[in-house]
Write a protein that holds these residues in place. Structure first.
Motif, PDB file in Angstrom:
ATOM      1  N   VAL A 155      12.967 -17.783 -50.064  1.00 34.17           N
ATOM      2  CA  VAL A 155      12.347 -18.101 -48.770  1.00 34.17           C
ATOM      3  C   VAL A 155      12.969 -17.262 -47.658  1.00 34.17           C
ATOM      4  CG1 VAL A 155      11.861 -19.896 -47.074  1.00 34.17           C
ATOM      5  CG2 VAL A 155      11.809 -20.443 -49.532  1.00 34.17           C
ATOM      6  N   ALA A 156      12.130 -16.437 -47.021  1.00 31.37           N
ATOM      7  CA  ALA A 156      12.583 -15.542 -45.963  1.00 31.37           C
ATOM      8  C   ALA A 156      12.475 -16.173 -44.586  1.00 31.37           C
ATOM      9  CB  ALA A 156      11.770 -14.254 -46.000  1.00 31.37           C
ATOM     10  N   GLY A 157      11.773 -17.295 -44.482  1.00 30.74           N
ATOM     11  CA  GLY A 157      11.624 -17.942 -43.187  1.00 30.74           C
ATOM     12  C   GLY A 157      10.716 -19.146 -43.284  1.00 30.74           C
ATOM     13  N   ILE A 158      10.818 -20.022 -42.286  1.00 24.52           N
ATOM     14  CA  ILE A 158      10.005 -21.244 -42.228  1.00 24.52           C
ATOM     15  C   ILE A 158       9.391 -21.355 -40.844  1.00 24.52           C
ATOM     16  CG2 ILE A 158       9.984 -23.768 -42.409  1.00 24.52           C
ATOM     17  CD1 ILE A 158      12.562 -23.558 -44.049  1.00 24.52           C
ATOM     18  N   VAL A 159       8.091 -21.648 -40.807  1.00 24.44           N
ATOM     19  CA  VAL A 159       7.416 -22.008 -39.557  1.00 24.44           C
ATOM     20  C   VAL A 159       6.955 -23.447 -39.705  1.00 24.44           C
ATOM     21  CG1 VAL A 159       5.493 -21.561 -37.991  1.00 24.44           C
ATOM     22  CG2 VAL A 159       6.662 -19.639 -39.120  1.00 24.44           C
ATOM     23  N   GLY A 160       7.484 -24.331 -38.880  1.00 24.00           N
ATOM     24  CA  GLY A 160       7.091 -25.736 -38.926  1.00 24.00           C
ATOM     25  C   GLY A 160       6.209 -26.074 -37.735  1.00 24.00           C
ATOM     26  N   VAL A 161       4.999 -26.559 -38.004  1.00 24.99           N
ATOM     27  CA  VAL A 161       4.079 -26.968 -36.943  1.00 24.99           C
ATOM     28  C   VAL A 161       4.092 -28.491 -36.898  1.00 24.99           C
ATOM     29  CG1 VAL A 161       1.735 -26.823 -36.043  1.00 24.99           C
ATOM     30  CG2 VAL A 161       2.664 -24.936 -37.419  1.00 24.99           C
ATOM     31  N   ALA A 162       4.749 -29.040 -35.887  1.00 22.49           N
ATOM     32  CA  ALA A 162       4.972 -30.482 -35.795  1.00 22.49           C
ATOM     33  C   ALA A 162       5.546 -31.033 -37.100  1.00 22.49           C
ATOM     34  CB  ALA A 162       3.676 -31.212 -35.427  1.00 22.49           C
ATOM     35  N   PRO A 163       6.621 -30.436 -37.598  1.00 25.95           N
ATOM     36  CA  PRO A 163       7.201 -30.887 -38.872  1.00 25.95           C
ATOM     37  C   PRO A 163       7.743 -32.302 -38.743  1.00 25.95           C
ATOM     38  CG  PRO A 163       8.720 -29.404 -37.757  1.00 25.95           C
ATOM     39  CD  PRO A 163       7.443 -29.382 -36.970  1.00 25.95           C
ATOM     40  N   ASP A 164       7.640 -33.062 -39.830  1.00 23.84           N
ATOM     41  CA  ASP A 164       8.048 -34.469 -39.718  1.00 23.84           C
ATOM     42  C   ASP A 164       8.938 -34.941 -40.865  1.00 23.84           C
ATOM     43  OD1 ASP A 164       6.201 -34.494 -41.741  1.00 23.84           O
ATOM     44  OD2 ASP A 164       4.704 -35.682 -40.662  1.00 23.84           O
ATOM     45  N   PRO A 165      10.066 -34.255 -41.115  1.00 24.50           N
ATOM     46  CA  PRO A 165      10.968 -34.743 -42.151  1.00 24.50           C
ATOM     47  C   PRO A 165      11.452 -36.156 -41.851  1.00 24.50           C
ATOM     48  CG  PRO A 165      12.070 -33.124 -40.753  1.00 24.50           C
ATOM     49  CD  PRO A 165      10.617 -33.079 -40.413  1.00 24.50           C
ATOM     50  N   ASP A 166      11.550 -36.960 -42.895  1.00 24.47           N
ATOM     51  CA  ASP A 166      12.065 -38.336 -42.814  1.00 24.47           C
ATOM     52  C   ASP A 166      11.139 -39.298 -42.068  1.00 24.47           C
ATOM     53  OD1 ASP A 166      14.135 -36.704 -43.661  1.00 24.47           O
ATOM     54  OD2 ASP A 166      15.661 -37.681 -42.455  1.00 24.47           O
ATOM     55  N   PHE A 167       9.910 -38.889 -41.750  1.00 20.62           N
ATOM     56  CA  PHE A 167       9.074 -39.739 -40.903  1.00 20.62           C
ATOM     57  C   PHE A 167       8.771 -41.088 -41.547  1.00 20.62           C
ATOM     58  CE2 PHE A 167       5.610 -38.442 -43.599  1.00 20.62           C
ATOM     59  CZ  PHE A 167       4.632 -39.413 -43.450  1.00 20.62           C
ATOM     60  N   THR A 168       8.675 -41.135 -42.866  1.00 23.66           N
ATOM     61  CA  THR A 168       8.374 -42.414 -43.524  1.00 23.66           C
ATOM     62  C   THR A 168       9.497 -43.411 -43.325  1.00 23.66           C
ATOM     63  OG1 THR A 168       9.299 -41.534 -45.594  1.00 23.66           O
ATOM     64  CG2 THR A 168       6.911 -41.372 -45.294  1.00 23.66           C
ATOM     65  N   GLN A 169      10.718 -42.921 -43.231  1.00 25.16           N
ATOM     66  CA  GLN A 169      11.879 -43.796 -43.170  1.00 25.16           C
ATOM     67  C   GLN A 169      12.200 -44.293 -41.766  1.00 25.16           C
ATOM     68  OE1 GLN A 169      13.404 -45.075 -45.601  1.00 25.16           O
ATOM     69  NE2 GLN A 169      15.361 -45.822 -44.819  1.00 25.16           N
ATOM     70  N   ASP A 170      12.227 -43.376 -40.797  1.00 26.39           N
ATOM     71  CA  ASP A 170      12.706 -43.796 -39.479  1.00 26.39           C
ATOM     72  C   ASP A 170      11.714 -43.630 -38.326  1.00 26.39           C
ATOM     73  OD1 ASP A 170      12.822 -41.054 -39.383  1.00 26.39           O
ATOM     74  OD2 ASP A 170      15.001 -40.934 -39.328  1.00 26.39           O
ATOM     75  N   VAL A 171      10.478 -43.227 -38.629  1.00 34.39           N
ATOM     76  CA  VAL A 171       9.438 -43.198 -37.600  1.00 34.39           C
ATOM     77  C   VAL A 171       8.334 -44.195 -37.940  1.00 34.39           C
ATOM     78  CG1 VAL A 171       7.688 -41.809 -36.418  1.00 34.39           C
ATOM     79  CG2 VAL A 171       9.902 -40.804 -36.991  1.00 34.39           C
ATOM     80  N   LEU A 172       7.803 -44.072 -39.140  1.00 38.85           N
ATOM     81  CA  LEU A 172       6.659 -44.890 -39.547  1.00 38.85           C
ATOM     82  C   LEU A 172       7.042 -46.332 -39.888  1.00 38.85           C
ATOM     83  CD1 LEU A 172       3.624 -44.961 -40.315  1.00 38.85           C
ATOM     84  CD2 LEU A 172       4.313 -44.299 -42.625  1.00 38.85           C
TER      85      LEU A 172
END
Length: 322
Positions: free
Chosen positions: A178-195
């Motif tokens: 992986v040479a790079g990441i573009v996250g558009v409104a990325p939501d890691p962990d959203f199930t645990q501490d947002v939803l």
């Protein structure tokens, strides 16, 4: 076989006998055929393009291909081209032909850039039940696609929503690719501490007992499964300290300040947890979670172009290489 591309168009229109011709938008060298408006086009700014230059007679390449994994089928589109390959990861419950995916596919074709995108297990044309779709499964499938379809060369991951979460795990699994990441409104962990904290006891009970609940969230309805929630607990990335996510590649995060699903402050939290020092956040004033305006697409594509330029492939067999 002809390829139908769903494109946001800026240009002049001439309508004659039910046909729509597009003027001065794409280079003549790409040999775009006449544009015919299809029923799927929701507005005058969107059309389906029949691509005359895309070849789909190569096994495993082109639109609507199938990757077989045991008894499961993963539907994907893959177009070879210049490296690095751009790999698009859709949002939750979205298929690979979402507005972002289509805009990115067209941009890559215009730049003759290699492009890959797939429907998640349980979504779109891929097999499986959405009840069994999890971040772990989608990460594993994405890694398999990279290993089997593009076994060589760098990859730039573009993840929308949950696709950003998947992109982070894919990078942890294949950091050398992986040479790079573009996250558009990325939501890691959203199930645990947002939803989960915002759900009523009644809805939580339905999810855990019945296994699936169609949840209105923001401006959409999402299928939230028990497996997604349970799997999310072990896939969390933001619980550690600063620099705890062992990712060193460049990362670009685009987030709307009016995001109705994922608080924009989480972009700052993600940037802090990443070990990489090359992290840039772009906040979009009045931008919601979808980020699907023409300007939003341009921000996404510009970030991809930037990361592609940052990626260098060295041919060590060449006497010119350092």
């Amino acid at each position: 076989m002809k390829t139908l591309l769903f494109v946001n168009v800026v240009g002049k229109w001439n309508t004659r006998k039910g046909k729509t011709r597009l003027q001065s938008v794409f280079p003549d060298s790409l040999n775009w055929r006449q544009v015919t408006r299809h029923p799927c086009c929701p507005s005058r700014k969107f059309v389906c393009l029949e691509s005359a230059f895309t070849k789909e007679n190569v096994r495993g390449q082109g639109k609507n291909q199938v990757f077989y994994k045991g008894g499961d089928k993963i539907a994907y589109d893959y177009f070879p081209g210049e490296l690095p390959t751009v790999l698009f990861l859709p949002g939750l419950s979205m298929n690979r032909h979402s507005a972002k995916g289509n805009a990115l596919e067209v941009a890559c074709k215009l730049q003759k850039r290699a492009y890959l995108s797939a429907d998640y297990y349980g979504i779109g044309r891929s097999s499986g039940d959405i009840r069994d779709g999890t971040v772990s499964r989608w990460t594993e499938d994405t890694v398999d696609l990279i290993d089997q379809l593009i076994p060589q060369g760098p990859v730039v991951l573009v993840g929308a929503g949950v696709g950003g979460w998947v992109a982070l795990h894919v990078t942890l699994r294949r950091p050398e690719r992986v040479a790079g990441i573009v996250g558009v409104a990325p939501d890691p962990d959203f199930t645990q501490d947002v939803l989960w904290p915002k759900l009523s006891d009644e809805v939580k009970s339905i999810i855990m007992k019945e296994g699936l609940y169609e949840l209105p969230w923001g401006y959409r309805t999402y299928p939230i499964s028990r497996n997604l929630i349970e799997d999310g607990k072990k896939m969390c990335l933001l619980q550690g300290s600063s620099g705890s996510i062992a990712i060193d590649c460049p990362v670009r995060i685009i987030h709307g300040l009016d995001d109705e699903e994922i608080p924009p402050q989480r972009a700052l939290r993600l940037a802090d947890r990443l070990r990489s020092q090359d992290v840039v956040i772009s906040f979009v004033k009045s931008g919601g979670h979808t980020l699907e305006t023409e300007e939003d697409f341009q921000r996404m594509i510009s970030s991809v172009v930037e990361l592609c330029k940052k990626s260098f492939t060295y041919d060590l067999s060449s006497p010119q290489s350092g």
